[in-house]
Design an enzyme around this catalytic site. Structure first.
Site, PDB file in Angstrom:
ATOM      1  N   HIS A 166     -10.121 -12.546  18.338  1.00 37.18           N
ATOM      2  CA  HIS A 166      -9.381 -13.737  17.937  1.00 37.18           C
ATOM      3  C   HIS A 166      -8.230 -13.359  16.999  1.00 37.18           C
ATOM      4  O   HIS A 166      -8.173 -12.258  16.463  1.00 37.18           O
ATOM      5  CB  HIS A 166     -10.299 -14.734  17.221  1.00 37.18           C
ATOM      6  CG  HIS A 166     -11.149 -15.544  18.141  1.00 37.18           C
ATOM      7  ND1 HIS A 166     -12.322 -15.072  18.685  1.00 37.18           N
ATOM      8  CD2 HIS A 166     -10.992 -16.806  18.627  1.00 37.18           C
ATOM      9  CE1 HIS A 166     -12.863 -16.005  19.454  1.00 37.18           C
ATOM     10  NE2 HIS A 166     -12.071 -17.063  19.436  1.00 37.18           N
ATOM     11  N   LYS A 170      -8.728 -16.678  11.946  1.00 35.78           N
ATOM     12  CA  LYS A 170     -10.031 -17.285  12.218  1.00 35.78           C
ATOM     13  C   LYS A 170     -10.998 -16.906  11.104  1.00 35.78           C
ATOM     14  O   LYS A 170     -11.170 -15.728  10.783  1.00 35.78           O
ATOM     15  CB  LYS A 170     -10.574 -16.832  13.569  1.00 35.78           C
ATOM     16  CG  LYS A 170     -11.903 -17.484  13.944  1.00 35.78           C
ATOM     17  CD  LYS A 170     -12.282 -17.169  15.377  1.00 35.78           C
ATOM     18  CE  LYS A 170     -13.632 -17.790  15.737  1.00 35.78           C
ATOM     19  NZ  LYS A 170     -13.645 -19.264  15.593  1.00 35.78           N
TER      20      LYS A 170
END
Length: 277
Positions: A166, A170
Site C-alpha cells: 500500500h 496507510k
C-alpha cells in the site's frame, strides 16, 4: 421513483472520501447530505468546491455526532435509510460505527483496523438495534474474486504466504483485506507452513507476521502504490500465485455504491463485500 438515499461521508476531504463523494453525487439514487472532516481551516466550506467538483451546498463539519444527529432527525418520519460512509482512521472507526448505529444511521465502513473483539461488539450492538451495516475491508469486486480463489487453492496447498502493498500513508498493517483473505483461507484449512527447518531471524520481523494458523503476512509501504495483494502457494516443483492490483481508487466505487444501496435492508452488521454480492 423512490427518494434518494441520504449519504454522509466521514473523511470527506481524504482521497477515498473525495472518490466516494464524486460517486454519490453522480448516482441518481443517492444524495450527499453530510461531509465530515477535521482538516484545520475547512469547517463551513463547501465540500464540492473544496474537492474541485462543483458547489454542492453541503458544508464541511468536524462535528461527527452533530451531523449524524441532524441527519437522523431529518429521516425519522420517512421511509428513508440514511447511510454513513466512513474512511477515516483506525483510532476512531469503532466509536464512529457505534455512534452511527445509535443514531439509526446505517454504517458502511471502509476504514480498516477494527479488532475481532470490536467487530463482534459492533455486530451484537447492531443486531440489538436492528440497524444493518457493513464493514468492508476492500470494496473491489476483483479482490473478492482473489479471496475466493485463495480459499479454493488452500485446499490443495500446505504452504502459503500473503503480501500486501500500500501507499506509505496507510496507518494500519497488515491491511484488513490481507487479514480477511487469511481468515477465508483458514476456514478451509486450520494449519499452514509446517516447519521444515529451525528458522532464525537475524533481523526481527523478516519473515513477516505469523498467524496462529502458520500463515505469514507481509506488509510493504511505499509512495507510488495504491493497493495491491499477492497470495503465493508453494509445493514441490511448483508455485501458484494470485495477485490483484488496484491502480486507481475509482475501482472501489461500484462496491461502495452497491453497499450503500443494500445496507438499509440489513438487520445487523456484516463483514466483507462477498456477503452482499
Amino acid at each position: 421513483m423512490s427518494s434518494p438515499i441520504p449519504v454522509v461521508v466521514a473523511g470527506a476531504l481524504g482521497r477515498m472520501g473525495a472518490e466516494v463523494i464524486n460517486a454519490v453525487v453522480n448516482a441518481e439514487d443517492c444524495q450527499l447530505v453530510g461531509a465530515i472532516d477535521n482538516t484545520p481551516g475547512k469547517e463551513g466550506t463547501d465540500v464540492g468546491l473544496e474537492l474541485g467538483i462543483k458547489e454542492l451546498e453541503v458544508a464541511v463539519t468536524a462535528d461527527f455526532e452533530g451531523c449524524l444527529c441532524a441527519v437522523s432527525q431529518s429521516v425519522r418520519n420517512s421511509d428513508q435509510n440514511a447511510v454513513l460512509v466512513d474512511f477515516t482512521h483506525p483510532s476512531v472507526v469503532f466509536d464512529h460505527t457505534r455512534a452511527a448505529i445509535a443514531y439509526g444511521v446505517h454504517p458502511v465502513i471502509g476504514t480498516t483496523g477494527l479488532s475481532p473483539i470490536q467487530l463482534n461488539d459492533l455486530t451484537e450492538f447492531s443486531a440489538k438495534a436492528s440497524i444493518g451495516g457493513a464493514v468492508i475491508p476492500n470494496f473491489s469486486v476483483g479482490m473478492v474474486l482473489l479471496q475466493q480463489a485463495a480459499a479454493a487453492a488452500a485446499r490443495f496447498y500446505d504452504h502459503a504466504e500473503l503480501t500486501e502493498l500500500h501507499h506509505n500513508r496507510k496507518a494500519d498493517a497488515p491491511s484488513g483485506t490481507c487479514i480477511k483473505t487469511a481468515e477465508l483461507m483458514e476456514e478451509v484449512k486450520q494449519s499452514f507452513n509446517p516447519a521444515e527447518v529451525d528458522e532464525h531471524e537475524s533481523l526481527q520481523g523478516s519473515r513477516g507476521g505469523v498467524r496462529d494458523s502458520g500463515l505469514n503476512l507481509h506488509s510493504l509501504r511505499l509512495p507510488g502504490l495504491v493497493a495491491h495483494q499477492e497470495v503465493m502457494f508453494g509445493a514441490p516443483g511448483e508455485t501458484y500465485t494470485l495477485r490483484h492490483d488496484t491502480i486507481d481508487r475509482s475501482a472501489y466505487m461500484p462496491g461502495v455504491l452497491l453497499t450503500i444501496r443494500k445496507v438499509g435492508s440489513l438487520q445487523q452488521l456484516v463483514y466483507g463485500l462477498e456477503r452482499l454480492i
